[in-house]
Design a protein around this motif. Structure first.
Motif, PDB file in Angstrom:
ATOM      1  N   SER A   4       0.844  -1.190   0.000  1.00  7.37           N
ATOM      2  CA  SER A   4       0.000   0.000   0.000  1.00  7.37           C
ATOM      3  C   SER A   4       0.880   1.240   0.000  1.00  7.37           C
ATOM      4  O   SER A   4       1.928   1.273   0.629  1.00  7.37           O
ATOM      5  CB  SER A   4      -0.925   0.001   1.224  1.00  7.37           C
ATOM      6  N   PRO A   5       0.487   2.283  -0.721  1.00  8.28           N
ATOM      7  CA  PRO A   5       1.314   3.485  -0.830  1.00  8.28           C
ATOM      8  C   PRO A   5       1.209   4.357   0.415  1.00  8.28           C
ATOM      9  O   PRO A   5       0.176   4.405   1.075  1.00  8.28           O
ATOM     10  CB  PRO A   5       0.728   4.193  -2.052  1.00  8.28           C
ATOM     11  N   ASP A   6       2.284   5.047   0.729  1.00  6.31           N
ATOM     12  CA  ASP A   6       2.315   5.912   1.902  1.00  6.31           C
ATOM     13  C   ASP A   6       3.185   7.123   1.570  1.00  6.31           C
ATOM     14  O   ASP A   6       4.410   7.033   1.529  1.00  6.31           O
ATOM     15  CB  ASP A   6       2.885   5.144   3.097  1.00  6.31           C
ATOM     16  N   THR A   7       2.539   8.250   1.332  1.00 10.48           N
ATOM     17  CA  THR A   7       3.272   9.475   0.987  1.00 10.48           C
ATOM     18  C   THR A   7       3.822  10.160   2.227  1.00 10.48           C
ATOM     19  O   THR A   7       4.966  10.636   2.224  1.00 10.48           O
ATOM     20  CB  THR A   7       2.355  10.442   0.215  1.00 10.48           C
ATOM     21  N   ASP A   8       3.045  10.232   3.293  1.00  9.75           N
ATOM     22  CA  ASP A   8       3.497  10.917   4.504  1.00  9.75           C
ATOM     23  C   ASP A   8       4.766  10.286   5.056  1.00  9.75           C
ATOM     24  O   ASP A   8       5.702  10.983   5.458  1.00  9.75           O
ATOM     25  CB  ASP A   8       2.395  10.897   5.571  1.00  9.75           C
ATOM     26  N   ARG A   9       4.809   8.961   5.076  1.00 12.47           N
ATOM     27  CA  ARG A   9       6.006   8.282   5.574  1.00 12.47           C
ATOM     28  C   ARG A   9       7.200   8.549   4.673  1.00 12.47           C
ATOM     29  O   ARG A   9       8.323   8.736   5.143  1.00 12.47           O
ATOM     30  CB  ARG A   9       5.751   6.778   5.676  1.00 12.47           C
ATOM     31  N   ALA A  10       6.973   8.579   3.367  1.00  9.83           N
ATOM     32  CA  ALA A  10       8.056   8.863   2.434  1.00  9.83           C
ATOM     33  C   ALA A  10       8.656  10.236   2.679  1.00  9.83           C
ATOM     34  O   ALA A  10       9.876  10.412   2.657  1.00  9.83           O
ATOM     35  CB  ALA A  10       7.541   8.755   0.999  1.00  9.83           C
ATOM     36  N   ASP A  95       9.269   4.250  -3.978  1.00  8.88           N
ATOM     37  CA  ASP A  95       8.690   4.064  -5.306  1.00  8.88           C
ATOM     38  C   ASP A  95       9.075   5.194  -6.249  1.00  8.88           C
ATOM     39  O   ASP A  95       8.248   6.035  -6.624  1.00  8.88           O
ATOM     40  CB  ASP A  95       7.174   3.948  -5.181  1.00  8.88           C
ATOM     41  N   CYS A 115      12.502  14.157  -6.459  1.00  7.54           N
ATOM     42  CA  CYS A 115      11.165  13.572  -6.594  1.00  7.54           C
ATOM     43  C   CYS A 115      10.220  14.451  -5.789  1.00  7.54           C
ATOM     44  O   CYS A 115      10.306  14.504  -4.556  1.00  7.54           O
ATOM     45  CB  CYS A 115      11.137  12.141  -6.073  1.00  7.54           C
ATOM     46  N   ARG A 117       7.055  14.482  -4.912  1.00  4.18           N
ATOM     47  CA  ARG A 117       6.198  13.882  -3.891  1.00  4.18           C
ATOM     48  C   ARG A 117       6.437  12.377  -3.859  1.00  4.18           C
ATOM     49  O   ARG A 117       5.716  11.603  -4.486  1.00  4.18           O
ATOM     50  CB  ARG A 117       4.731  14.203  -4.183  1.00  4.18           C
ATOM     51  N   VAL A 119       6.721   8.426  -2.745  1.00  2.00           N
ATOM     52  CA  VAL A 119       5.801   7.461  -2.150  1.00  2.00           C
ATOM     53  C   VAL A 119       6.613   6.241  -1.745  1.00  2.00           C
ATOM     54  O   VAL A 119       7.572   5.862  -2.429  1.00  2.00           O
ATOM     55  CB  VAL A 119       4.704   7.057  -3.160  1.00  2.00           C
ATOM     56  N   GLN A 121       6.104   2.088  -0.734  1.00  4.34           N
ATOM     57  CA  GLN A 121       5.193   0.949  -0.734  1.00  4.34           C
ATOM     58  C   GLN A 121       5.561   0.062   0.446  1.00  4.34           C
ATOM     59  O   GLN A 121       6.698  -0.407   0.547  1.00  4.34           O
ATOM     60  CB  GLN A 121       5.311   0.155  -2.032  1.00  4.34           C
TER      61      GLN A 121
END
Length: 236
Positions: A4-10, A95, A115, A117, A119, A121
């Motif tokens: 599952s993708p997670d932008t905040d954690r990235a 990602d 990058c 934004r 992400v 996984q």
């Protein structure tokens, strides 16, 4: 479980990776002026030739294919380092897709990556890390070979070598990750384009293992330069 993708954690973890060295650093946020799409390196022969010419000027005098090899090795280090750092330290796939990644022209050395934004996984397997790196690098390698004669064993040997270097940089700072690094190193260097291009030489401890490549990056062809530590020429 599906990834599952997670932008905040990235956005939290990507800046932390820079602590392992400059090759792990990926800029985030607004794309800076002058940044160019990663895909341009594969789709625009002039852009790729410009990168080769820049390295050739920095290393002069040197054959152009040597400059091309060194240039590609620098790109592979910039790709594999953050991917490996994110997976080893956080168990995720960073990602970095070709469409989301940018590079910034630089006179030499490490090409800055950006990058806007990122992400990650979650629940990502080592095979996913390999596929992401391959997806970024294979089109560039193909475009490079269309420009000048250079063996794919040289290019992908360079890539496998930078996998080992990235693993070493992380475990030097985080020795408790040595066993996980051993497993990830084997998964990445014995798969796909890297398969058969080198071998891991045992050391006194997992962290002391080194990668011995079965090809050469050609840099020794520059006057006064000896073969690299992992070069096949040294083993002979």
């Amino acid at each position: 479980m599906a990834a599952s993708p997670d932008t905040d954690r990235a956005l939290r973890l990507v800046p932390q990776l820079a602590g392992f060295g400059r090759f792990f650093d990926v800029g985030i946020g607004a794309v800076p002026a002058g940044a160019r799409p990663w895909t341009e390196l594969a789709s625009d022969p002039a852009a790729l030739a410009g990168r080769i010419d820049g390295v050739a000027r920095r290393l002069a005098p040197v054959e152009r294919r040597v400059a091309a090899s060194v240039m590609f090795q620098g790109l592979t280090a910039r790709v594999w380092s953050p991917l490996i750092g994110a997976h080893l330290c956080h168990g995720v796939l960073l990602d970095l897709t070709p469409g989301a990644l940018h590079w910034l022209p630089a006179p030499g050395g490490a090409v800055p990556l950006h990058c806007a934004r990122p992400v990650v996984q979650r629940e990502a397997a080592p095979g996913a890390v390999y596929e992401r790196g391959r997806e970024l690098l294979e089109p560039v390698a193909t475009a490079l070979r269309a420009l000048l004669p250079i063996s794919p064993r040289v290019l992908w040997g360079n890539s496998a070598s930078t996998v080992a270097e990235a693993l070493g940089a992380v475990t030097a700072a985080r020795p408790e990750l040595a066993e996980r690094a051993r497993e990830l190193g084997e998964a990445l260097t014995e798969r796909g384009r890297h398969a058969g291009l080198g071998t891991w030489v045992p050391g006194a401890a997992p962290a002391n293992r080194r990668y011995q490549r079965l090809s050469c990056c050609l840099y020794h062809r520059k006057s006064g330069v000896a073969p690299c530590e992992d070069c096949v020429l040294r083993s002979r």
